[in-house]
Design an enzyme around this catalytic site. Sequence first.
Site, PDB file in Angstrom:
ATOM      1  CG  ASP A 129      54.054 -35.295  48.208  1.00 24.91           C
ATOM      2  OD1 ASP A 129      53.576 -34.879  49.266  1.00 24.91           O
ATOM      3  OD2 ASP A 129      54.990 -34.725  47.609  1.00 24.91           O
TER       4      ASP A 129
ATOM      5  CD  GLU B 214      49.911 -32.769  49.791  1.00 31.73           C
ATOM      6  OE1 GLU B 214      50.198 -32.052  50.750  1.00 31.73           O
ATOM      7  OE2 GLU B 214      50.739 -33.076  48.912  1.00 31.73           O
TER       8      GLU B 214
HETATM    9  C1  GLC Z   1      53.603 -32.480  50.256  1.00 33.85           C
HETATM   10  C2  GLC Z   1      54.034 -33.002  51.604  1.00 33.85           C
HETATM   11  C3  GLC Z   1      55.018 -32.048  52.217  1.00 33.85           C
HETATM   12  C4  GLC Z   1      56.215 -31.936  51.287  1.00 33.85           C
HETATM   13  C5  GLC Z   1      55.779 -31.498  49.896  1.00 33.85           C
HETATM   14  C6  GLC Z   1      56.883 -31.638  48.894  1.00 33.85           C
HETATM   15  O1  GLC Z   1      52.869 -31.315  50.355  1.00 33.85           O
HETATM   16  O2  GLC Z   1      52.911 -33.193  52.421  1.00 33.85           O
HETATM   17  O3  GLC Z   1      55.418 -32.445  53.498  1.00 33.85           O
HETATM   18  O4  GLC Z   1      57.136 -31.018  51.812  1.00 33.85           O
HETATM   19  O5  GLC Z   1      54.715 -32.299  49.428  1.00 33.85           O
HETATM   20  O6  GLC Z   1      57.109 -32.990  48.608  1.00 33.85           O
END
Ligand code: GLC
Length: 601
Positions: free
Chosen positions: A255, A319
């Site tokens: 993440d 991500e």
């Molecule tokens: C990422 C997740 C999102 C979350 C953020 C903070 O972007 O996909 O849902 O709110 O991280 O952890």
Amino acid sequence: MNYQACRTMLLSNIKGALCLSLIILNLCFLAEAAIAQQGPGQSRRATVNRGRSVRPGKTPWWQSAVFYEIYPRSFKDSNGDGIGDLNGITSKLDYLAGLGIDAIWITPVYPSPQVDFGYDVSDYENIDPQFGTLADFDRLVREAHKRRIKIIIDYVLNHTSDQHPFFKSSRSSRDSPYRDWYIWRDPKDGGPPNNWSSSFGPRAWTLDEKTGQYYYHRFYSEQPDLNWHNPAVEKRMFQTVRFWLDRGADGFRLDAVNYLFEDPSFRDNPVGAELRPGSTTEHVQELKYNRDLPELHDVMIRLRSFTDRYDPNRVLIGEAYVPEWDKLMSYYGPNNNELQLPFNFFLVMGKVRTSLDASAFRSVINDSEKALAGRWTTYVLSNHDIPRAYDRYGDGQHNEEIAKLLATMLLTLRGSPFLYYGEEIGMVTTEPRTIEEVQDPVGKRYWPANKGRDGERTPMQWDGGPQAGFTTGLPWLRIPPSAAQTNVAKQAGEASSILNFYRRLITLRRRSPALLAGDYASIGNDPHIFVYRRRGPSQTMLIALNMSNESRSLQLDKSILNQSTPSRVVFSNRPASEGQEVKESLRLAPFEALIVEARTK
Ligand code: GLC
């Protein structure tokens, strides 16, 4: 402008280039990173990894896999508390196997105060009771593996919950052994240390009255950022990676990895003129000093080295909403020794995010192929942070054909497709009607300009019953009214449903060497039909996607198919086209998607 702004524009159907430039300006939402397990001294020696991911000559499993994202709160509730859980997922594995899914990515199920619905973790080595137990997780892994489905877990490296014992200790005193595990700074001129804003709302700094310092949080104030400059943080976070590898996780979705490091001198970010939607005082910033810092790549190299040494079949997916191709490529590492699959979000940015425009899609995919230079990528149209594709692209009249056309594209491009639960039945984004209904804190804060992310997180629509077969209790989010018509049970029985279209398409993909591993070439320049070829040694597939509301013809150069046997339409969202022999031209109905096969041997 930022993620929220773009999202708002998207929902109000404001298009394209503007949105892209705005995303480039800030992309305030995202990314994340990696872990591993050895001590820092040890890990530094292990920096060089030659990018080995599997035995030479064998295609790694994740290259041919169809991934499926599950938002556990909303997938299937097994105990009637209105919240989906691990046993609910296990009970639906046969459904997923029948769909043809190879791997599921489960968003966080760790113990958490649930401020950001699991992305605020208070214990990395356990399961939140609302989702089940570690034994339930082990059973899910076992049952999934029996069906040849891999399990990818979400790992939140950038920040913890403020209720995590590390942070509780860190904030208890300036002398805490955990003080330096987070980012603490003295006030500047009586206020925060710099101008950084948070993804979710005004300031990225919160004052701790007791110890007189501010802590940094890229996301909610309940999600303090870890200090990755501290080697003890890496060591501990890598230990957790081992914990889940030992439990059978086949990989990690990391993440918000591109936020791991901050500028050591904490310089102010440049501020744009634009205001954040829903605010009269907050300006959008360019995230120059707190995103994509080079130091994070060293962590990723060590993490990859760690997981590869454990088992080269485990995969790291990251991500990072990165606005430039070269930056995205940097996440593969200098020797393909960082992430195997950095998420490619270019289909949800800029013009193609909202408009079905053949030239725009052609240009994004061609740019992607050029930047990739043979590397493997991912494609994604929706997720738990992005409104659903069904209504982003639907014109209100041909939504079903358009959903099938998009599926055809997603599953035939050169890359690993990531489906989002419910996409396979055409679920729609269903936003809260009133502020009282909103669950996502960001929606509460910026209502109504930004209604938050609840709209894309509504419960899975299993059947047409009172709670859509999701729960016997009161669902945590309202069941969309569309559930009566759009649900798995109904579509399972209809040959021409979106669900059966996905099933057939995934089966075709599975059996097609060209679609699984063939090269990609864009064909022609038609402004309405996006045409490309996937070619392997024994098979060529031509994909033609009519992105317009009119019937169109396409002239084909014989050399494109290079066939030695007649070419045929093997797949279409208009069943009447299937079986047709293809010579030098193709005729496509409005929003028709065709796959033509030519065998070369
Ligand atoms: C990422 C997740 C999102 C979350 C953020 C903070 O972007 O996909 O849902 O709110 O991280 O952890």
